[in-house]
Design a protein around this motif. Structure first.
Motif, PDB file in Angstrom:
ATOM      1  N   GLY A 247       0.876  -1.120   0.023  1.00 55.05           N
ATOM      2  CA  GLY A 247       0.152  -0.030  -0.013  1.00 55.05           C
ATOM      3  C   GLY A 247       0.706   1.066  -0.084  1.00 55.05           C
ATOM      4  O   GLY A 247       2.083   1.210   0.528  1.00 55.05           O
ATOM      5  N   GLU A 248       0.353   2.293  -0.669  1.00 53.70           N
ATOM      6  CA  GLU A 248       1.363   3.523  -0.669  1.00 53.70           C
ATOM      7  C   GLU A 248       0.993   4.163   0.517  1.00 53.70           C
ATOM      8  O   GLU A 248       0.184   4.384   1.225  1.00 53.70           O
ATOM      9  CB  GLU A 248       0.761   4.366  -1.894  1.00 53.70           C
ATOM     10  CG  GLU A 248       1.001   4.046  -3.262  1.00 53.70           C
ATOM     11  CD  GLU A 248       0.661   5.206  -4.136  1.00 53.70           C
ATOM     12  OE1 GLU A 248       1.460   5.943  -4.527  1.00 53.70           O
ATOM     13  OE2 GLU A 248      -0.558   5.274  -4.563  1.00 53.70           O
ATOM     14  N   CYS A 269      -4.594  12.287  -1.717  1.00 52.26           N
ATOM     15  CA  CYS A 269      -3.649  11.303  -2.452  1.00 52.26           C
ATOM     16  C   CYS A 269      -3.996   9.939  -2.075  1.00 52.26           C
ATOM     17  O   CYS A 269      -3.282   8.948  -2.682  1.00 52.26           O
ATOM     18  CB  CYS A 269      -2.170  11.764  -2.263  1.00 52.26           C
ATOM     19  SG  CYS A 269      -1.468  11.247  -0.360  1.00 52.26           S
ATOM     20  N   ASN A 270      -4.625   9.735  -0.851  1.00 54.49           N
ATOM     21  CA  ASN A 270      -5.032   8.318  -0.478  1.00 54.49           C
ATOM     22  C   ASN A 270      -3.967   7.588  -0.066  1.00 54.49           C
ATOM     23  O   ASN A 270      -4.052   6.434  -0.040  1.00 54.49           O
ATOM     24  CB  ASN A 270      -5.816   7.475  -1.785  1.00 54.49           C
ATOM     25  CG  ASN A 270      -6.630   6.563  -1.228  1.00 54.49           C
ATOM     26  OD1 ASN A 270      -7.410   6.750  -0.014  1.00 54.49           O
ATOM     27  ND2 ASN A 270      -6.955   5.477  -1.800  1.00 54.49           N
ATOM     28  N   LYS A 271      -2.966   8.330   0.526  1.00 49.34           N
ATOM     29  CA  LYS A 271      -1.764   7.445   1.302  1.00 49.34           C
ATOM     30  C   LYS A 271      -1.972   7.344   2.666  1.00 49.34           C
ATOM     31  O   LYS A 271      -2.740   8.406   3.200  1.00 49.34           O
ATOM     32  CB  LYS A 271      -0.489   8.366   0.796  1.00 49.34           C
ATOM     33  CG  LYS A 271      -0.187   8.184  -0.669  1.00 49.34           C
ATOM     34  CD  LYS A 271       1.393   9.062  -1.038  1.00 49.34           C
ATOM     35  CE  LYS A 271       1.661   8.840  -2.350  1.00 49.34           C
ATOM     36  NZ  LYS A 271       2.912   9.800  -2.496  1.00 49.34           N
ATOM     37  N   ALA A 272      -1.372   6.673   3.225  1.00 50.93           N
ATOM     38  CA  ALA A 272      -1.530   6.163   4.699  1.00 50.93           C
ATOM     39  C   ALA A 272      -0.189   6.339   5.358  1.00 50.93           C
ATOM     40  O   ALA A 272       0.625   6.376   5.073  1.00 50.93           O
ATOM     41  CB  ALA A 272      -2.049   4.839   4.913  1.00 50.93           C
ATOM     42  N   TYR A 273      -0.483   6.821   6.678  1.00 52.88           N
ATOM     43  CA  TYR A 273       0.713   7.020   7.694  1.00 52.88           C
ATOM     44  C   TYR A 273       0.706   5.703   8.679  1.00 52.88           C
ATOM     45  O   TYR A 273      -0.441   5.078   8.957  1.00 52.88           O
ATOM     46  CB  TYR A 273       0.513   8.265   8.482  1.00 52.88           C
ATOM     47  CG  TYR A 273       1.000   9.497   7.797  1.00 52.88           C
ATOM     48  CD1 TYR A 273       2.407   9.534   7.619  1.00 52.88           C
ATOM     49  CD2 TYR A 273       0.187  10.801   7.603  1.00 52.88           C
ATOM     50  CE1 TYR A 273       2.819  10.920   7.238  1.00 52.88           C
ATOM     51  CE2 TYR A 273       0.627  11.650   7.067  1.00 52.88           C
ATOM     52  CZ  TYR A 273       1.990  11.969   6.873  1.00 52.88           C
ATOM     53  OH  TYR A 273       2.136  13.204   6.438  1.00 52.88           O
ATOM     54  N   CYS A 274       1.817   5.031   8.766  1.00 51.36           N
ATOM     55  CA  CYS A 274       1.873   4.392   9.749  1.00 51.36           C
ATOM     56  C   CYS A 274       1.661   4.818  11.271  1.00 51.36           C
ATOM     57  O   CYS A 274       1.976   6.156  11.184  1.00 51.36           O
ATOM     58  CB  CYS A 274       3.349   3.529   9.655  1.00 51.36           C
ATOM     59  SG  CYS A 274       4.745   4.547  10.160  1.00 51.36           S
ATOM     60  N   ASN A 275       1.401   4.039  12.085  1.00 49.04           N
ATOM     61  CA  ASN A 275       1.161   4.600  13.286  1.00 49.04           C
ATOM     62  C   ASN A 275       2.301   5.553  13.918  1.00 49.04           C
ATOM     63  O   ASN A 275       2.034   6.423  14.876  1.00 49.04           O
ATOM     64  CB  ASN A 275       0.541   3.584  14.417  1.00 49.04           C
ATOM     65  CG  ASN A 275      -0.817   3.008  14.197  1.00 49.04           C
ATOM     66  OD1 ASN A 275      -1.789   4.031  13.937  1.00 49.04           O
ATOM     67  ND2 ASN A 275      -1.070   1.889  13.946  1.00 49.04           N
ATOM     68  N   PHE A 289      -7.683  13.904   6.889  1.00 46.00           N
ATOM     69  CA  PHE A 289      -6.674  14.738   7.049  1.00 46.00           C
ATOM     70  C   PHE A 289      -5.893  14.820   5.612  1.00 46.00           C
ATOM     71  O   PHE A 289      -6.243  14.016   4.803  1.00 46.00           O
ATOM     72  CB  PHE A 289      -5.731  14.032   8.107  1.00 46.00           C
ATOM     73  CG  PHE A 289      -5.223  12.816   7.570  1.00 46.00           C
ATOM     74  CD1 PHE A 289      -3.803  12.643   6.908  1.00 46.00           C
ATOM     75  CD2 PHE A 289      -5.586  11.704   7.871  1.00 46.00           C
ATOM     76  CE1 PHE A 289      -3.398  11.502   6.468  1.00 46.00           C
ATOM     77  CE2 PHE A 289      -5.279  10.211   7.188  1.00 46.00           C
ATOM     78  CZ  PHE A 289      -3.939  10.289   6.724  1.00 46.00           C
ATOM     79  N   LEU A 290      -4.901  15.543   5.739  1.00 39.71           N
ATOM     80  CA  LEU A 290      -4.197  15.821   4.497  1.00 39.71           C
ATOM     81  C   LEU A 290      -2.721  15.238   5.010  1.00 39.71           C
ATOM     82  O   LEU A 290      -2.070  15.558   6.342  1.00 39.71           O
ATOM     83  CB  LEU A 290      -3.896  17.260   3.978  1.00 39.71           C
ATOM     84  CG  LEU A 290      -5.282  17.668   3.387  1.00 39.71           C
ATOM     85  CD1 LEU A 290      -4.982  19.377   2.907  1.00 39.71           C
ATOM     86  CD2 LEU A 290      -5.721  17.042   2.267  1.00 39.71           C
ATOM     87  N   CYS A 291      -1.844  14.644   4.140  1.00 42.76           N
ATOM     88  CA  CYS A 291      -0.431  14.105   4.429  1.00 42.76           C
ATOM     89  C   CYS A 291       0.292  15.465   4.212  1.00 42.76           C
ATOM     90  O   CYS A 291      -0.121  16.459   3.968  1.00 42.76           O
ATOM     91  CB  CYS A 291       0.129  13.102   3.424  1.00 42.76           C
ATOM     92  SG  CYS A 291       0.213  13.817   1.602  1.00 42.76           S
ATOM     93  N   GLY A 292       1.693  15.435   4.751  1.00 42.99           N
ATOM     94  CA  GLY A 292       2.575  16.415   4.644  1.00 42.99           C
ATOM     95  C   GLY A 292       2.787  17.002   3.192  1.00 42.99           C
ATOM     96  O   GLY A 292       2.634  18.338   3.237  1.00 42.99           O
ATOM     97  N   GLU A 293       2.897  16.258   2.468  1.00 43.59           N
ATOM     98  CA  GLU A 293       3.062  16.819   0.940  1.00 43.59           C
ATOM     99  C   GLU A 293       1.800  17.436   0.549  1.00 43.59           C
ATOM    100  O   GLU A 293       1.833  18.585  -0.137  1.00 43.59           O
ATOM    101  CB  GLU A 293       3.498  15.627   0.041  1.00 43.59           C
ATOM    102  CG  GLU A 293       3.868  16.028  -1.230  1.00 43.59           C
ATOM    103  CD  GLU A 293       4.260  14.984  -2.283  1.00 43.59           C
ATOM    104  OE1 GLU A 293       4.592  14.939  -3.235  1.00 43.59           O
ATOM    105  OE2 GLU A 293       4.260  13.592  -1.617  1.00 43.59           O
TER     106      GLU A 293
END
Length: 306
Positions: A247-248, A269-275, A289-293
């Motif tokens: 997964g991205e 962007c539908n990307k996930a952060y690990c915990n 939420f939004l990722c940093g990028e």
């Protein structure tokens, strides 16, 4: 009318009972709360027998402070656990070890200013007759050679074959510093990687199919058992990801598809952060939420319009 400081009642007796169970940062904070706590921590060695140094004070932990804190145990230290204390050097470590020869668990993960020669010197002091060092952790210390590893095993009386048969070492559990409470852990946290031959933490695979394969044929251990550089693993569950769809991730870590599906995704962007890196999420007024990028690009776009 408000009470003056001389009229304040002393802390409840139950508060003194919890002092030996507090992490070091909270313990030091309690010593500044009132005179009663300061005196109790000054004269009672019980809270100082097991010292664990981690965030937020590990980056400020110097040799001088290290020696000062460890002296509170008056030579009766049992456990010393240092996590990423990069200011601790050989001189400070050896001074503490010489004053506390009965330490039975020594954890030095990520203490990058220590040398393997200093670690071997400390282990020699802790494995003299009538002394017993049970567990040692040195992952993250540089330039450890096979000869150094064999010397440490010899000093500690470690049978390497028996060590592999004790407790499995899983990648996603490597951040758990409090494993010193487990009696079934390996005596030393590093091993010879079966793939690259370097001395690093070697991880097992928790995937059921890999476990069955390892039981059926011992040679299959080489397929998914190895250090973090040789075998890519999911940050969340620790399984090997060699032939698996990924997964991205919005962070630099690897996520297997199963873990990725269960984690919240960036709205754009539908990307996930690990915990471990979830704190990098940027929350706005809307749900999600939004990722940093994506947050950076959104900010730049809004500035452009104005």
């Amino acid at each position: 009318m408000t009470q003056t400081s001389s009229q304040l009642s002393p802390p409840h007796e139950a508060m003194f009972l919890i002092l030996p169970y507090l992490p070091l940062f909270e313990l030091l904070s309690m010593s500044q709360v009132c005179k009663s706590f300061r005196d109790a921590l000054k004269h009672d060695i019980l809270p100082w027998l097991n010292i664990i140094v981690e965030k937020p004070i590990n980056t400020r932990f110097s040799d001088e402070f290290f020696v000062k804190i460890m002296s509170k145990a008056k030579g009766r230290l049992n456990v010393v656990a240092l996590k990423n204390c990069f200011k601790i050097r050989d001189e400070g470590l050896l001074q503490v070890i010489a004053s506390n020869p009965f330490i039975n668990k020594l954890y030095l993960q990520g203490c990058t200013s220590l040398t393997i020669e200093g670690v071997i010197g400390a282990v020699k002091l802790l494995t003299k007759p009538n002394h017993r060092l049970k567990n040692l952790a040195i992952s993250g210390i540089y330039n450890v050679k096979i000869e150094d590893f064999q010397t440490l095993c010899h000093l500690m009386g470690i049978n390497q074959m028996q060590m592999k048969q004790i407790k499995k070492n899983y990648y996603h559990m490597r951040h758990q510093l409090y494993v010193f409470k487990q009696e079934s852990q390996p005596s030393i946290d590093v091993d010879i990687c079966p793939k690259c031959g370097e001395i690093r933490e070697v991880f097992d695979c928790p995937r059921d199919s890999c476990k069955k394969r390892m039981q059926q044929q011992q040679k299959q251990l080489l397929e998914c058992r190895g250090c973090f550089l040789c075998v890519p693993r999911c940050e969340e569950c620790g399984v090997c990801t060699k032939d698996e769809e990924l997964g991205e991730a919005a962070c630099v870590d690897i996520l297997c598809l199963n873990c990725w599906l269960h984690l919240p995704k960036c709205n754009f962007c539908n990307k996930a952060y690990c915990n471990q890196h979830a704190y990098q999420q940027h929350f706005g007024s809307s749900l999600g939420f939004l990722c940093g990028e994506c947050s950076f690009h959104a900010t730049q776009s809004s500035h452009w319009w104005f």
